[in-house]
Design an enzyme around this catalytic site. Sequence first.
Site, PDB file in Angstrom:
ATOM      1  N   ASN A   9       0.846  -1.552  -0.212  1.00 27.11           N
ATOM      2  CA  ASN A   9      -0.258  -0.021   0.243  1.00 27.11           C
ATOM      3  C   ASN A   9       0.831   1.201   0.328  1.00 27.11           C
ATOM      4  OD1 ASN A   9      -2.211   1.841   0.510  1.00 27.11           O
ATOM      5  ND2 ASN A   9      -2.785   1.403   2.262  1.00 27.11           N
ATOM      6  N   TRP A  10       1.088   1.666  -1.300  1.00 25.74           N
ATOM      7  CA  TRP A  10       1.935   2.984  -1.485  1.00 25.74           C
ATOM      8  C   TRP A  10       1.507   4.561  -0.160  1.00 25.74           C
ATOM      9  CZ3 TRP A  10       4.069   3.152  -7.027  1.00 25.74           C
ATOM     10  CH2 TRP A  10       4.551   1.872  -7.581  1.00 25.74           C
ATOM     11  N   LYS A  11       0.035   4.388  -0.332  1.00 26.21           N
ATOM     12  CA  LYS A  11      -0.598   5.499  -0.006  1.00 26.21           C
ATOM     13  C   LYS A  11      -0.575   6.954  -0.837  1.00 26.21           C
ATOM     14  CE  LYS A  11      -0.416   3.360   4.862  1.00 26.21           C
ATOM     15  NZ  LYS A  11      -1.105   3.514   6.428  1.00 26.21           N
ATOM     16  N   HIS A  97     -10.165   1.347   5.020  1.00 28.93           N
ATOM     17  CA  HIS A  97      -8.093   1.874   5.642  1.00 28.93           C
ATOM     18  C   HIS A  97      -8.414   2.433   6.185  1.00 28.93           C
ATOM     19  CE1 HIS A  97      -4.061   2.646   6.152  1.00 28.93           C
ATOM     20  NE2 HIS A  97      -3.943   1.203   5.238  1.00 28.93           N
ATOM     21  N   GLU A  99      -7.239   4.885   7.693  1.00 27.61           N
ATOM     22  CA  GLU A  99      -6.324   6.211   7.322  1.00 27.61           C
ATOM     23  C   GLU A  99      -8.344   7.446   6.609  1.00 27.61           C
ATOM     24  OE1 GLU A  99      -3.237   5.376   5.751  1.00 27.61           O
ATOM     25  OE2 GLU A  99      -2.335   5.155   7.410  1.00 27.61           O
ATOM     26  N   GLU A 169      -5.437  -4.572  10.751  1.00 22.11           N
ATOM     27  CA  GLU A 169      -4.437  -3.816  10.525  1.00 22.11           C
ATOM     28  C   GLU A 169      -4.618  -2.589  11.669  1.00 22.11           C
ATOM     29  OE1 GLU A 169      -3.124  -2.075   6.758  1.00 22.11           O
ATOM     30  OE2 GLU A 169      -4.220  -1.449   7.482  1.00 22.11           O
ATOM     31  N   GLY A 175       2.091   2.312  10.940  1.00 17.79           N
ATOM     32  CA  GLY A 175       3.257   3.415  10.780  1.00 17.79           C
ATOM     33  C   GLY A 175       3.998   3.647  12.131  1.00 17.79           C
ATOM     34  N   SER A 215       3.107  -2.069  10.351  1.00 19.33           N
ATOM     35  CA  SER A 215       4.344  -2.019  11.150  1.00 19.33           C
ATOM     36  C   SER A 215       5.063  -3.935  10.148  1.00 19.33           C
ATOM     37  CB  SER A 215       4.529  -1.832  12.197  1.00 19.33           C
ATOM     38  OG  SER A 215       4.672  -0.863  12.771  1.00 19.33           O
ATOM     39  N   GLY A 236       2.617  -0.749   4.200  1.00 16.83           N
ATOM     40  CA  GLY A 236       3.072   0.700   4.163  1.00 16.83           C
ATOM     41  C   GLY A 236       4.245   0.573   3.500  1.00 16.83           C
ATOM     42  N   GLY A 237       4.524   1.174   4.927  1.00 16.11           N
ATOM     43  CA  GLY A 237       6.105   1.817   4.606  1.00 16.11           C
ATOM     44  C   GLY A 237       7.349   1.091   4.103  1.00 16.11           C
TER      45      GLY A 237
HETATM   46  P1  13P Z   1       3.219   0.689   7.508  1.00 16.65           P
HETATM   47  O1  13P Z   1       3.428  -0.218   7.154  1.00 16.65           O
HETATM   48  O2  13P Z   1       3.311   1.094   6.860  1.00 16.65           O
HETATM   49  O3  13P Z   1       2.394   0.825  10.015  1.00 16.65           O
HETATM   50  O4  13P Z   1       1.004   0.660   7.001  1.00 16.65           O
HETATM   51  C1  13P Z   1       0.367  -0.075   8.022  1.00 16.65           C
HETATM   52  C2  13P Z   1      -0.650   0.066   7.053  1.00 16.65           C
HETATM   53  O5  13P Z   1      -1.314   0.852   6.762  1.00 16.65           O
HETATM   54  C3  13P Z   1      -1.004  -0.985   5.456  1.00 16.65           C
HETATM   55  O6  13P Z   1      -2.001  -0.431   4.450  1.00 16.65           O
END
Ligand code: 13P
Length: 253
Positions: A9-11, A97, A99, A169, A175, A215, A236-237
């Site tokens: 997930n590049w966000k 998600h 967010e 999640e 994050g 994470s 994500g990251g």
């Molecule tokens: P991180 O891996 O950066 O914690 O993000 C998780 C996430 O929200 C994937 O959708």
Amino acid sequence: MRRQIAAANWKMNCTFQHGEKLLDEILGAKIALQTHQRVLFAVPYPYLIMTRSEVEEELNYYAAAQNCYNKQSGAFTGEVSAEMLHSIGVLYCIIGHSERREYFNENNMMLAEKVSLCFENSITPIFCCGESLTIREAGTQNDFVATQLKESLFHLPAKKIRNIIIAYEPVWAIGTGKTATIEQAQEMHQHLRSVLAGQYGTNIANEISILYGGSVKADNASELFNCPDVDGGLVGGASLVAEDFIKIINALK
Ligand code: 13P
């Protein structure tokens, strides 16, 4: 075996040029996926066509959208429909998600509509659920996530829900570098599967892939993915660093 999935997930990260380079590096590793394995790249809308064509030759690699709107079409400036995604060959879409729930006020009812629109357009939703730190500290996380599933998914017939992907999640792990322990992940994934089994029966529940997100890193992916009810990760990251995401793909069961 259930589908095992590494989903990036590049966000809202990466320029187009950086994104192309990242994909080239990851695909350049030539990791041959087994028939039960999938790698998904949930990229920003403007990069979907590029991503789809980059992965076209690769077996079991796919582009995914990060969201779609909860209406079929019409005067909703700036929004993107499931039908539009379908029309450019996108087969997966993240829905709900945390967010989006937090910053864009998406609620369980709207997400139910989005999930239905995805299925109507032959798109597999990657449905996100998970509790905040306050809820975890109050110890009510199991009921909280069960309600998320019930209100957004239980209108679906068995023949549709069996194809969904669920991503657990925990918001406190996103994050933050604070990953759920393998015990916490396994316990919650088992709980989610039992909630699905309660509504649809054990056979259907056992077919649904449940990914862990929050994470996931190159050095903890293997132990998380090895939990019996964890079927891969939504990342994500670490999905923005080719070397790390390659290790995460290689950690799939
Ligand atoms: P991180 O891996 O950066 O914690 O993000 C998780 C996430 O929200 C994937 O959708």
